[in-house]
Design a protein around this motif. Structure first.
Motif, PDB file in Angstrom:
ATOM      1  N   ALA B 373       0.811  -1.221   0.000  1.00  0.00           N
ATOM      2  CA  ALA B 373       0.000   0.000   0.000  1.00  0.00           C
ATOM      3  C   ALA B 373       0.848   1.276   0.000  1.00  0.00           C
ATOM      4  O   ALA B 373       0.420   2.305  -0.516  1.00  0.00           O
ATOM      5  N   PHE B 374       2.027   1.205   0.607  1.00  0.00           N
ATOM      6  CA  PHE B 374       2.824   2.429   0.782  1.00  0.00           C
ATOM      7  C   PHE B 374       4.104   2.413  -0.055  1.00  0.00           C
ATOM      8  O   PHE B 374       4.684   1.355  -0.313  1.00  0.00           O
ATOM      9  N   GLU B 375       4.530   3.610  -0.424  1.00  0.00           N
ATOM     10  CA  GLU B 375       5.833   3.755  -1.064  1.00  0.00           C
ATOM     11  C   GLU B 375       6.482   5.024  -0.513  1.00  0.00           C
ATOM     12  O   GLU B 375       5.910   6.107  -0.607  1.00  0.00           O
ATOM     13  N   ASP B 376       7.624   4.889   0.104  1.00  0.00           N
ATOM     14  CA  ASP B 376       8.327   6.010   0.750  1.00  0.00           C
ATOM     15  C   ASP B 376       7.401   6.790   1.674  1.00  0.00           C
ATOM     16  O   ASP B 376       7.453   8.024   1.714  1.00  0.00           O
ATOM     17  N   GLY B 377       6.520   6.113   2.367  1.00  0.00           N
ATOM     18  CA  GLY B 377       5.620   6.803   3.295  1.00  0.00           C
ATOM     19  C   GLY B 377       4.382   7.377   2.635  1.00  0.00           C
ATOM     20  O   GLY B 377       3.513   7.943   3.302  1.00  0.00           O
ATOM     21  N   TRP B 378       4.277   7.243   1.326  1.00  0.00           N
ATOM     22  CA  TRP B 378       3.084   7.719   0.619  1.00  0.00           C
ATOM     23  C   TRP B 378       2.116   6.569   0.429  1.00  0.00           C
ATOM     24  O   TRP B 378       2.522   5.458   0.094  1.00  0.00           O
ATOM     25  N   PHE B 379       0.822   6.873   0.583  1.00  0.00           N
ATOM     26  CA  PHE B 379      -0.193   5.862   0.311  1.00  0.00           C
ATOM     27  C   PHE B 379      -0.569   5.929  -1.169  1.00  0.00           C
ATOM     28  O   PHE B 379      -0.954   6.997  -1.675  1.00  0.00           O
ATOM     29  N   ARG B 380      -0.456   4.805  -1.829  1.00  0.00           N
ATOM     30  CA  ARG B 380      -0.804   4.755  -3.253  1.00  0.00           C
ATOM     31  C   ARG B 380      -2.286   4.432  -3.387  1.00  0.00           C
ATOM     32  O   ARG B 380      -2.721   3.347  -3.030  1.00  0.00           O
ATOM     33  N   THR B 381      -3.065   5.401  -3.907  1.00  0.00           N
ATOM     34  CA  THR B 381      -4.526   5.227  -3.916  1.00  0.00           C
ATOM     35  C   THR B 381      -4.988   4.223  -4.965  1.00  0.00           C
ATOM     36  O   THR B 381      -6.077   3.667  -4.853  1.00  0.00           O
ATOM     37  N   GLY B 382      -4.187   4.037  -6.032  1.00  0.00           N
ATOM     38  CA  GLY B 382      -4.643   3.167  -7.122  1.00  0.00           C
ATOM     39  C   GLY B 382      -5.583   3.893  -8.068  1.00  0.00           C
ATOM     40  O   GLY B 382      -6.037   3.325  -9.060  1.00  0.00           O
ATOM     41  N   ASP B 383      -5.878   5.170  -7.785  1.00  0.00           N
ATOM     42  CA  ASP B 383      -6.751   5.945  -8.663  1.00  0.00           C
ATOM     43  C   ASP B 383      -5.918   6.850  -9.560  1.00  0.00           C
ATOM     44  O   ASP B 383      -4.976   7.509  -9.111  1.00  0.00           O
ATOM     45  N   LEU B 384      -6.278   6.885 -10.833  1.00  0.00           N
ATOM     46  CA  LEU B 384      -5.584   7.742 -11.794  1.00  0.00           C
ATOM     47  C   LEU B 384      -6.304   9.082 -11.845  1.00  0.00           C
ATOM     48  O   LEU B 384      -7.541   9.123 -11.940  1.00  0.00           O
ATOM     49  N   VAL B 385      -5.518  10.172 -11.769  1.00  0.00           N
ATOM     50  CA  VAL B 385      -6.147  11.506 -11.685  1.00  0.00           C
ATOM     51  C   VAL B 385      -5.435  12.502 -12.600  1.00  0.00           C
ATOM     52  O   VAL B 385      -4.323  12.262 -13.061  1.00  0.00           O
ATOM     53  N   ARG B 386      -6.099  13.627 -12.833  1.00  0.00           N
ATOM     54  CA  ARG B 386      -5.406  14.795 -13.395  1.00  0.00           C
ATOM     55  C   ARG B 386      -5.853  16.017 -12.604  1.00  0.00           C
ATOM     56  O   ARG B 386      -6.901  15.997 -11.942  1.00  0.00           O
ATOM     57  N   LEU B 387      -5.028  17.056 -12.684  1.00  0.00           N
ATOM     58  CA  LEU B 387      -5.267  18.277 -11.911  1.00  0.00           C
ATOM     59  C   LEU B 387      -5.417  19.421 -12.914  1.00  0.00           C
ATOM     60  O   LEU B 387      -4.610  19.526 -13.841  1.00  0.00           O
ATOM     61  N   ASP B 388      -6.447  20.277 -12.769  1.00  0.00           N
ATOM     62  CA  ASP B 388      -6.545  21.388 -13.726  1.00  0.00           C
ATOM     63  C   ASP B 388      -5.826  22.615 -13.190  1.00  0.00           C
ATOM     64  O   ASP B 388      -5.255  22.593 -12.091  1.00  0.00           O
ATOM     65  N   GLU B 389      -5.863  23.706 -13.956  1.00  0.00           N
ATOM     66  CA  GLU B 389      -5.074  24.904 -13.625  1.00  0.00           C
ATOM     67  C   GLU B 389      -5.561  25.575 -12.333  1.00  0.00           C
ATOM     68  O   GLU B 389      -4.835  26.341 -11.717  1.00  0.00           O
ATOM     69  N   ASP B 390      -6.800  25.268 -11.906  1.00  0.00           N
ATOM     70  CA  ASP B 390      -7.315  25.861 -10.670  1.00  0.00           C
ATOM     71  C   ASP B 390      -7.134  24.939  -9.464  1.00  0.00           C
ATOM     72  O   ASP B 390      -7.655  25.206  -8.383  1.00  0.00           O
ATOM     73  N   GLY B 391      -6.446  23.821  -9.675  1.00  0.00           N
ATOM     74  CA  GLY B 391      -6.201  22.910  -8.557  1.00  0.00           C
ATOM     75  C   GLY B 391      -7.336  21.939  -8.297  1.00  0.00           C
ATOM     76  O   GLY B 391      -7.427  21.349  -7.220  1.00  0.00           O
ATOM     77  N   PHE B 392      -8.222  21.749  -9.272  1.00  0.00           N
ATOM     78  CA  PHE B 392      -9.320  20.790  -9.120  1.00  0.00           C
ATOM     79  C   PHE B 392      -8.892  19.426  -9.672  1.00  0.00           C
ATOM     80  O   PHE B 392      -8.268  19.346 -10.728  1.00  0.00           O
ATOM     81  N   LEU B 393      -9.277  18.378  -8.943  1.00  0.00           N
ATOM     82  CA  LEU B 393      -8.917  17.013  -9.325  1.00  0.00           C
ATOM     83  C   LEU B 393     -10.019  16.357 -10.162  1.00  0.00           C
ATOM     84  O   LEU B 393     -11.203  16.611  -9.947  1.00  0.00           O
ATOM     85  N   TYR B 394      -9.576  15.503 -11.077  1.00  0.00           N
ATOM     86  CA  TYR B 394     -10.501  14.695 -11.884  1.00  0.00           C
ATOM     87  C   TYR B 394     -10.015  13.256 -11.840  1.00  0.00           C
ATOM     88  O   TYR B 394      -8.829  13.003 -12.021  1.00  0.00           O
ATOM     89  N   ILE B 395     -10.921  12.319 -11.599  1.00  0.00           N
ATOM     90  CA  ILE B 395     -10.546  10.899 -11.626  1.00  0.00           C
ATOM     91  C   ILE B 395     -10.637  10.430 -13.078  1.00  0.00           C
ATOM     92  O   ILE B 395     -11.680  10.583 -13.720  1.00  0.00           O
ATOM     93  N   THR B 396      -9.557   9.845 -13.566  1.00  0.00           N
ATOM     94  CA  THR B 396      -9.561   9.424 -14.970  1.00  0.00           C
ATOM     95  C   THR B 396      -9.555   7.910 -15.133  1.00  0.00           C
ATOM     96  O   THR B 396      -9.730   7.406 -16.235  1.00  0.00           O
ATOM     97  N   GLY B 397      -9.332   7.171 -14.050  1.00  0.00           N
ATOM     98  CA  GLY B 397      -9.329   5.717 -14.169  1.00  0.00           C
ATOM     99  C   GLY B 397      -8.832   5.077 -12.895  1.00  0.00           C
ATOM    100  O   GLY B 397      -8.583   5.750 -11.897  1.00  0.00           O
TER     101      GLY B 397
END
Lengths: 90, 507
Positions: B373-397
């Motif tokens: 589940a973790f890598e270097d103390g980070w939790f890997r969500t398994g969700d693919l995302v992108r971030l827009d110019e205003d800092g909003f997240l979108y789930i892509t897969g």
């Protein structure tokens, strides 16, 4: 052995079809071709929430109250018709 | 890129007075004491025709703290809780967590063997159960004689006050399919739970003094943290709907202002409103918090016509429910929103990685799962995302094996396959998400029959025997796990070099 007269069952079945169409309008053909042996989950693809919709509208349409048994206890369309006729007669 | 979010981003979405009232507490105990200081005489919970104020809830919790104490339980102990949605759940949860103990919340539908399995795996010293579920404790009682069994109806003769807890102290163990789909318990500290509760207050205009309707199971973080604990934190009243089919009757009586819902439920309420030609959620309803599965954007504009704002969000059990919420649904209906405060995130090869005050400590007694589940103390969500110019997240897969249905229910294909594979007639099987002819998301099953077993049946009866056996297994599954389509293959699945089945990704 199913309960109710043929006419009674047909009447409930037609009303049930109407509700099934509105519960999930993405699958009209399966509803149209359904019979009393049609399975609600494996044949019609109803989700647990669609089943909930079904129960809420059936209560309104037929003027009955479902027991607290889960809607998942129904297998086929025929089972639902049995339940409704039974409740209406109660 | 690593981003650390602060609460300032959310300031503009509510009044200055409301924003300043959103304060952070280190523990459920600290929050609960503040609630009692501010809202003692307010109605806290309405259930089964009875209304309890915050003060009455504290009285009943204090009495149950005595039950825990007299049973020899101490601060730091873990207590399994097997109670369906009802007032006693809230009472026991407050009693356990404000005694400095950790509540291991078990889904009420679990059978007696998994109940025992969870008590063992989570290291529970006691099991608090609703009396109606007593039969589910028998296996645990027989195989773990030192497990303390306590009915939730028990009451102590004296009142025991709440004790303090640190942010790092354990608070909840929540049941989850996690990243790989194998059931396990995520340990959330007091600090993580409270960060989740606090974060739920950001992004909407109306926060305090609401009327919440509870439909979601309290064994899920969305129900427990964003619904029950958020309601208590904000001095709101929570109406517990005991049977979902009665929710619209309950709405007519209680007149809720806010609903926490999975998308499928929001869709169903909309379909009913259209069918009956009126707003089934009632004229007082102003807000829907929607998440736990992908939110169809049309819901936002459709609910707008009823004067209801639907806020999509994104969260995980491992993040104490809340990762991000969308405070601008009209402008960005496809987005799951801005990440909540006190959370760091980065995007690695498209995958969202998280760190922060709201994150879980570990999966209890599951070293292999923790390793993955973790890598270097980070939790890997398994969700693919992108971030827009205003800092909003979108789930892509998703890159997980787990399937999330529109109802928000997580399906572990391996768990469902195991049930079908128990049939002698089945050699192997694969459960996957598919689209039917009309584009609807369905759960599908393909099986490879075990030819040696099939040969023992007369050729003309083989098909019927197999389909009946498969249907029997399907009917025995919890409704959300049932497959909608079954296909029998005449050849084996494609295999990887290590002979694992190559999984379908049809959706």
């Amino acid at each position: 052995m199913r309960i109710g007269t043929k006419e009674e069952r047909n009447e409930v079945f037609e009303a049930l079809k109407d509700i099934l169409r509105s519960a999930d309008d993405r699958n009209p053909e399966a509803v149209e071709n359904s019979t009393e042996e049609t399975n609600l989950v494996t044949d019609l693809g109803l989700s647990s929430v669609s089943m909930l919709y079904l129960v809420i509208v059936m209560e309104d349409t037929f003027g009955i109250r479902f027991d607290d048994i889960g809607v998942q206890d129904f297998g086929t369309v025929g089972d639902v018709i049995d339940y409704i006729i039974n409740k209406k007669g109660a | 890129m690593t981003v650390f979010e602060t609460r300032e981003k959310f300031r503009k979405y509510t009044t200055p007075e409301t924003f300043e009232k959103i304060v952070e507490y280190p523990s459920v105990s600290a929050m609960w004491k503040a609630c009692l200081a501010s809202y003692a005489e307010r109605e806290a919970i309405v259930d089964n025709g009875q209304t309890r104020t915050f003060e009455q809830l504290e009285h009943d919790a204090a009495s149950f703290r005595t039950v825990l104490r007299k049973a020899g339980l101490k601060k730091g102990d873990r207590v399994a809780v097997l109670i369906p949605n009802c007032y006693d759940f809230a009472k026991v949860l407050i009693a356990v967590t404000t005694s400095g103990m950790t509540a291991c919340v078990l889904p009420a539908h679990l059978d007696e063997q998994p109940v025992f399995g969870c008590c063992m795996k989570f290291g529970a010293k006691a099991l608090v159960y609703e009396p109606a579920l007593e039969s589910k404790t028998a296996f645990a009682a027989a195989h773990k004689p030192d497990l303390v069994l306590l009915p939730s109806s028990a009451a102590g003769a004296v009142l025991t006050p709440a004790c303090d807890a640190d942010a790092k102290d354990g608070c909840l163990v929540m049941f989850t399919g996690g990243t790989t789909g194998k059931s396990k318990g995520a340990l959330l500290s007091n600090g993580a739970v409270m960060q989740g509760v606090t974060n739920g207050c950001y992004g909407t205009a109306e926060v305090f003094g609401q009327r919440y309707l509870l439909i979601l199971p309290l064994s899920h973080v969305f129900g427990l943290i964003r619904n029950l604990l958020s309601s208590l934190y904000t001095g709101s009243t929570l109406y517990i709907c005991r049977n979902n089919k009665d929710m619209f009757r309950d709405i007519a009586v209680f007149r809720p202002t806010i609903l926490v819902a999975v998308p499928a439920l929001a869709e169903m309420a909309l379909a009913l409103s259209r069918k009956f030609g009126k707003n089934m959620l009632g004229d007082d309803m102003k807000t829907i918090i929607c998440g736990a599965a992908a939110v169809p954007p049309y819901l936002i504009s459709a609910y707008k016509t009823y004067g209801i704002t639907l806020f999509p969000g994104y969260g995980l059990t491992e993040s104490a429910n809340l990762v991000s919420g969308n405070p601008e649904p009209d402008e960005k209906p496809d987005s799951v929103g801005i990440p909540y405060p006190h959370q760091e995130f980065r995007i690695e090869n498209g995958e969202l990685w998280l760190k922060g005050a709201n994150m879980f400590d570990c999966y209890l007694n599951d070293p292999e799962e923790n390793e993955n589940a973790f890598e270097d103390g980070w939790f890997r969500t398994g969700d693919l995302v992108r971030l827009d110019e205003d800092g909003f997240l979108y789930i892509t897969g998703r890159i997980k094996e787990i399937i999330v249905l529109p109802s928000g229910e997580n399906i572990s294909p391996a768990e469902v396959e195991a049930k079908f594979n128990e049939l002698p007639l089945v050699q192997d099987s694969q459960v996957f998400e598919d689209l039917d002819a009309d584009g609807k998301h369905i759960l599908a099953l393909e099986v490879v029959p075990r030819m040696s077993e099939l040969a023992r049946i007369a050729p003309e009866a083989q098909g019927k025997a197999l389909s009946e056996a498969l249907d029997r297994v399907n009917r025995s599954l919890p409704s959300f796990q049932r497959v909608n389509k079954i296909t029998v293959r005449d050849s084996d699945f494609a295999r990887t070099p290590s002979m694992k089945i190559v999984r379908y990704h049809k959706v």
